[in-house]
Each structure stands twice: as structure tokens, then as C-alpha cells.
Write a protein that holds these residues in place. Structure first.
Motif, PDB file in Angstrom:
ATOM      1  N   LEU A   8       0.520  -1.045  -0.102  1.00 34.90           N
ATOM      2  CA  LEU A   8       0.029  -0.287  -0.141  1.00 34.90           C
ATOM      3  C   LEU A   8       1.127   1.430   0.046  1.00 34.90           C
ATOM      4  O   LEU A   8       0.523   2.022  -0.321  1.00 34.90           O
ATOM      5  N   GLN A   9       1.986   1.182   0.185  1.00 37.11           N
ATOM      6  CA  GLN A   9       3.009   2.128   0.547  1.00 37.11           C
ATOM      7  C   GLN A   9       2.539   3.594   1.372  1.00 37.11           C
ATOM      8  O   GLN A   9       1.962   4.589   0.617  1.00 37.11           O
ATOM      9  N   ALA A  10       1.887   2.511   2.475  1.00 43.01           N
ATOM     10  CA  ALA A  10       1.401   3.525   2.883  1.00 43.01           C
ATOM     11  C   ALA A  10       2.027   4.713   4.311  1.00 43.01           C
ATOM     12  O   ALA A  10       1.556   5.209   5.247  1.00 43.01           O
ATOM     13  N   SER A  11       3.638   4.070   4.506  1.00 43.88           N
ATOM     14  CA  SER A  11       4.412   4.758   5.682  1.00 43.88           C
ATOM     15  C   SER A  11       5.356   4.425   4.928  1.00 43.88           C
ATOM     16  O   SER A  11       6.065   3.923   3.900  1.00 43.88           O
ATOM     17  N   ASN A  12       6.844   4.955   5.639  1.00 44.15           N
ATOM     18  CA  ASN A  12       8.307   5.304   4.849  1.00 44.15           C
ATOM     19  C   ASN A  12       9.075   4.356   5.727  1.00 44.15           C
ATOM     20  O   ASN A  12       8.975   3.543   7.010  1.00 44.15           O
ATOM     21  N   PRO A  13      10.059   3.398   4.797  1.00 43.15           N
ATOM     22  CA  PRO A  13      10.244   2.746   5.743  1.00 43.15           C
ATOM     23  C   PRO A  13      11.233   2.969   6.945  1.00 43.15           C
ATOM     24  O   PRO A  13      11.427   3.979   8.052  1.00 43.15           O
ATOM     25  N   GLY A  14      10.816   2.277   8.055  1.00 38.22           N
ATOM     26  CA  GLY A  14      11.164   2.342   9.263  1.00 38.22           C
ATOM     27  C   GLY A  14      12.634   1.353  10.001  1.00 38.22           C
ATOM     28  O   GLY A  14      13.120   1.805   9.722  1.00 38.22           O
ATOM     29  N   LEU A  15      12.508   0.512  11.228  1.00 40.16           N
ATOM     30  CA  LEU A  15      13.318   0.145  11.404  1.00 40.16           C
ATOM     31  C   LEU A  15      13.431  -1.609  11.553  1.00 40.16           C
ATOM     32  O   LEU A  15      12.346  -1.970  12.468  1.00 40.16           O
ATOM     33  N   ARG A  16      14.019  -2.374  12.105  1.00 47.14           N
ATOM     34  CA  ARG A  16      13.785  -3.741  13.031  1.00 47.14           C
ATOM     35  C   ARG A  16      14.596  -3.958  13.412  1.00 47.14           C
ATOM     36  O   ARG A  16      15.275  -3.937  13.642  1.00 47.14           O
ATOM     37  N   ILE A  17      13.494  -4.115  14.582  1.00 52.55           N
ATOM     38  CA  ILE A  17      13.839  -3.796  15.791  1.00 52.55           C
ATOM     39  C   ILE A  17      13.853  -5.192  16.941  1.00 52.55           C
ATOM     40  O   ILE A  17      12.800  -5.635  16.533  1.00 52.55           O
ATOM     41  N   PHE A  18      14.761  -6.404  16.791  1.00 44.85           N
ATOM     42  CA  PHE A  18      14.555  -7.285  17.333  1.00 44.85           C
ATOM     43  C   PHE A  18      15.344  -7.584  18.539  1.00 44.85           C
ATOM     44  O   PHE A  18      16.680  -7.291  18.809  1.00 44.85           O
ATOM     45  N   ALA A  19      14.682  -8.135  19.700  1.00 40.54           N
ATOM     46  CA  ALA A  19      14.739  -7.702  21.112  1.00 40.54           C
ATOM     47  C   ALA A  19      13.836  -9.072  21.855  1.00 40.54           C
ATOM     48  O   ALA A  19      12.858  -9.684  21.243  1.00 40.54           O
ATOM     49  N   SER A  20      14.804  -9.318  23.111  1.00 45.60           N
ATOM     50  CA  SER A  20      13.489 -10.260  23.949  1.00 45.60           C
ATOM     51  C   SER A  20      12.594 -10.085  24.673  1.00 45.60           C
ATOM     52  O   SER A  20      12.941  -8.343  24.930  1.00 45.60           O
ATOM     53  N   HIS A  21      11.317 -10.834  24.843  1.00 51.66           N
ATOM     54  CA  HIS A  21      10.153  -9.707  25.507  1.00 51.66           C
ATOM     55  C   HIS A  21      10.857  -9.932  26.559  1.00 51.66           C
ATOM     56  O   HIS A  21      11.501 -10.398  27.491  1.00 51.66           O
ATOM     57  N   GLY A  22      10.245  -7.838  27.043  1.00 49.41           N
ATOM     58  CA  GLY A  22      10.176  -8.004  28.744  1.00 49.41           C
ATOM     59  C   GLY A  22       9.039  -6.875  28.403  1.00 49.41           C
ATOM     60  O   GLY A  22       8.731  -6.030  27.102  1.00 49.41           O
ATOM     61  N   PHE A  23       8.833  -6.522  29.647  1.00 49.10           N
ATOM     62  CA  PHE A  23       7.556  -4.818  29.487  1.00 49.10           C
ATOM     63  C   PHE A  23       8.135  -3.900  29.267  1.00 49.10           C
ATOM     64  O   PHE A  23       7.753  -2.802  28.431  1.00 49.10           O
ATOM     65  N   ALA A  24       9.423  -3.512  29.333  1.00 49.92           N
ATOM     66  CA  ALA A  24      10.025  -2.423  29.418  1.00 49.92           C
ATOM     67  C   ALA A  24       9.904  -2.587  27.069  1.00 49.92           C
ATOM     68  O   ALA A  24       9.518  -1.469  26.607  1.00 49.92           O
ATOM     69  N   VAL A  25      10.473  -3.544  26.984  1.00 50.16           N
ATOM     70  CA  VAL A  25      10.125  -3.596  24.702  1.00 50.16           C
ATOM     71  C   VAL A  25       9.078  -3.756  24.615  1.00 50.16           C
ATOM     72  O   VAL A  25       8.426  -3.098  23.843  1.00 50.16           O
ATOM     73  N   ALA A  26       8.164  -4.533  25.348  1.00 49.32           N
ATOM     74  CA  ALA A  26       6.457  -3.949  24.998  1.00 49.32           C
ATOM     75  C   ALA A  26       6.420  -2.598  25.159  1.00 49.32           C
ATOM     76  O   ALA A  26       5.616  -2.256  23.652  1.00 49.32           O
ATOM     77  N   ALA A  27       6.733  -1.847  25.977  1.00 50.76           N
ATOM     78  CA  ALA A  27       5.967  -0.267  26.212  1.00 50.76           C
ATOM     79  C   ALA A  27       6.598   0.386  24.955  1.00 50.76           C
ATOM     80  O   ALA A  27       5.953   1.288  24.095  1.00 50.76           O
TER      81      ALA A  27
END
Length: 362
Positions: free
Chosen positions: A114-133
Motif C-alpha cells: 500500500l506504500q502507506a508509510s516510510n521504511p522504519g527499523l527492524r528491532i529484534f529484542a527479547s520479550h520484556g515489559f520495557a520492550v513491549a512498552a
């Protein structure tokens, strides 16, 4: 910008062919929280009559009550109601990260078409409350294609090394265990990496409310009367626990349930809260979420890593602004066991390594 949400759904079936959709789980949660059926019904948007009829339908299906009413004392969950509520919480805690990962992948593909937004970032991180927030906060900005994938610490580091992501999560224990942690990931550390500071968090033993088994420390896990639930092999939390056990010369093979695995901190806490285990290991926020007892064992620096050239990406500036946003920082500061650690500051890897080395000497 298209957003996708995938939620787990489960049904009950009897041998006679009848089935039941557990739509009343929100009502059970409200009864658990308020102790009154009238307030619980209002919280979930039901009339008192509808709530009562719904509970009656469930009782007829199971042949057992879900709540107990006492004159002058309000309402409380019956044993069946408690088990159903904990089962739902465990399902959501265990499956939500995987479903969120799948939703993020689908979002990315659809929005590319859809080309609905600009390329962002791929963020890989272990699941945790701060990362979820952080994920929730980033998704409030529809102008970027954020792809936040929950991966184990080792998976995230390998992905960053291969350029399969732009940002990887990393947690390094404070104190002597930090040196051991860095030694394990040394093959993937390169001079061009940059460290983005984020938070400190506390990990420790997660126990049933009131600590009925009188657990004082890790050595008690070797008692035969305790059932343990662990994080999955390869997770940073599992690695931290194994390092603590080796430090104290404790044999993990003697721990009943050491190889019972859950894939998130919340899933570990839900497992303990449901009564299927007496102890687990994870972050304090998970224990507090389920009203459990927590004994702190270690503090960790949780930071983000990226390659130096990734700092020039427009979306990286957006990420740093979120980390430095006072409102976002207030949200993180409210998490039990989490403390802000100059979030959004960028430093060369050698500088961070020297800082962690000094901490390991403390």
C-alpha cells in the motif's frame, strides 16, 4: 497505515457436542479485581442481569459454580473460576509475543504494497515489559514501518551481525556476571557497533503469594518439594539463571522442573500463579502483575545495539526521540523493578564495554 491485531481465542467442548465460548472471562477478571458482582458487571459493560445469566450458563455447562456470593462479603471466584482465569492469562502470556510477531510481519508486507508509510527499523529484542512498552509507543507513530520482533538475546545478536535487523536488544548483568555474559556474545561484537542506553531491570525468584514454601534463595530450588518453571533455552534470563547457579555451585539437574519452559516473563508468572509451579525466575514486573512474591537476585543493563551507519537512518532519529520523551520515560519508570538508565544516549561500544567492565569489578 494498516495495523493488525491477532488475539488467541479458545472454546470448550463437551462429549455431547455442546460447546461454550469463554466470553465471560473478562467478567471473571473483574470479579477477581473488585470483589463485587455489581461492580464487575459495570466494569465490563454488562447489566447485572446479563452477568448473572452468563455465569448461570457457564455453571450449567461445567456443572460447577464460577463465583461464590456471601451476604455482606460480596463475590469471589470459586476454584473453577480461578483456574479458568489463570488459564486465560497463561494462554495470552505465552502466545501473545508470537502472535504479535506474526502481526508485525503481516503489517510490514501489507503496508509495503500500500506504500502507506516510510521504511522504519527492524528491532529484534527479547520479550520484556520495557520492550513491549516501547513497541506500543512506536506504533502510535503511523509514519514509519516499525517491525519489532520478540527474539531471544542470542537470536537478536546474530540477526544484527547478519544485518537482518537494524537494532538488537542486549542485557548485561551488573557485577561479575557481566563479564561472563559479554564473553558469550564476543563473536558478534564489532568496533562499529553503537550502544543506545535504555533501562536497568531486576530479575529474581517468582514465588506464590506470601512465599508459602519459605524460599530464601536459589539453593532452596534444589529441595524436592518445589516445582520450578524456567525460561526457554537461549533466552538471556535462562542464561542469567544458569550463571547464578554455577556461581553458587548449585546443580541445575537437581531442580524439579528446570526443563519446563515458558517463553515470556509473564508466562512464567502466570504458570506460578495458576499453581502449576511453586517458583520461577524472571523480572519483578511479571511477579507484581500477578500478585506474586518476588526475591531479587540480579540487576541488568538493558540496552539496544546498532551499527554506526544505522544512526543515519531517519527512523533511528524517531526511535531516539521516543526513548528521550519524558512521557515515555514516565511510563517505563512506573514498571516495578525497572529504572531509567539515561535512555536514548548513544555511545561507542568500547566505551560501553569499559563501563560494564568497571561494574564487573564491583
Amino acid at each position: 497505515m494498516i495495523r493488525i491485531e491477532i488475539q488467541p481465542r479458545w472454546r470448550f467442548h463437551q462429549s455431547d457436542g455442546s460447546s461454550l465460548d469463554p466470553q465471560g472471562l473478562a467478567l471473571l477478571q473483574a470479579v477477581h479485581d473488585t470483589g463485587k458482582l455489581t461492580e464487575a458487571a459495570a466494569r465490563v459493560g454488562y447489566s447485572y442481569r446479563h452477568a448473572w445469566n452468563l455465569l448461570g450458563k457457564w455453571q450449567e455447562f461445567f456443572g460447577s459454580p464460577l463465583i461464590e456470593l456471601e451476604r455482606g462479603k460480596g463475590a469471589r471466584l470459586a476454584p473453577l473460576g480461578e483456574k479458568l482465569l489463570w488459564a486465560d492469562q497463561r494462554i495470552r502470556a505465552r502466545l501473545s509475543p508470537q502472535l504479535d510477531n506474526l502481526a508485525g510481519e503481516l503489517e510490514l508486507e501489507l503496508n509495503r504494497v500500500l506504500q502507506a508509510s516510510n521504511p522504519g527499523l527492524r528491532i529484534f529484542a527479547s520479550h520484556g515489559f520495557a520492550v513491549a512498552a516501547l513497541r506500543e509507543w512506536l506504533e502510535q507513530d503511523p509514519s514509519w514501518q516499525w517491525e519489532v520482533q520478540f527474539r531471544s538475546g542470542s537470536e537478536a545478536m546474530i540477526a544484527l551481525h547478519r544485518r537482518d535487523c537494524e537494532v538488537a536488544g542486549l542485557h548485561v548483568p551488573v557485577g561479575p556476571l557481566g563479564a561472563l555474559s559479554l564473553k558469550r556474545i564476543q563473536p558478534w561484537l564489532r568496533p562499529d557497533l553503537r550502544v543506545i542506553t535504555f533501562v536497568e531491570r531486576t530479575q529474581g525468584l517468582i514465588l506464590a503469594p506470601g512465599n508459602p514454601h519459605g524460599v530464601q534463595g536459589l539453593a532452596d530450588l534444589l529441595r524436592g518439594d518445589l516445582r520450578f518453571v524456567n525460561r526457554e533455552q537461549g533466552s538471556g534470563t535462562r542464561t542469567l539463571l544458569e550463571s547464578l547457579l554455577r556461581r553458587d555451585d548449585l546443580d541445575s539437574a537437581a531442580i524439579n522442573g528446570f526443563h519446563n519452559e515458558e517463553f515470556t516473563h509473564a508466562a512464567v508468572a502466570a504458570f506460578v500463579a495458576s499453581g502449576m509451579a511453586d517458583a520461577g525466575f524472571g523480572v519483578e514486573a511479571a511477579a507484581r502483575q500477578f500478585g506474586l512474591t518476588f526475591i531479587p537476585m540480579a540487576r541488568e543493563n538493558y540496552c539496544l545495539l546498532c551499527h554506526e551507519d544505522s544512526l543515519d537512518l531517519p527512523a533511528m532519529g524517531a526511535l531516539l526521540r521516543v526513548l528521550q520523551n519524558p512521557e515515555f520515560q514516565t511510563r517505563i519508570a512506573q514498571l516495578p523493578g525497572y529504572a531509567l538508565s539515561r535512555p536514548g544516549e548513544v555511545m561507542p561500544l568500547p566505551q560501553a564495554l569499559e563501563q560494564w567492565r568497571k561494574e564487573s569489578l564491583l
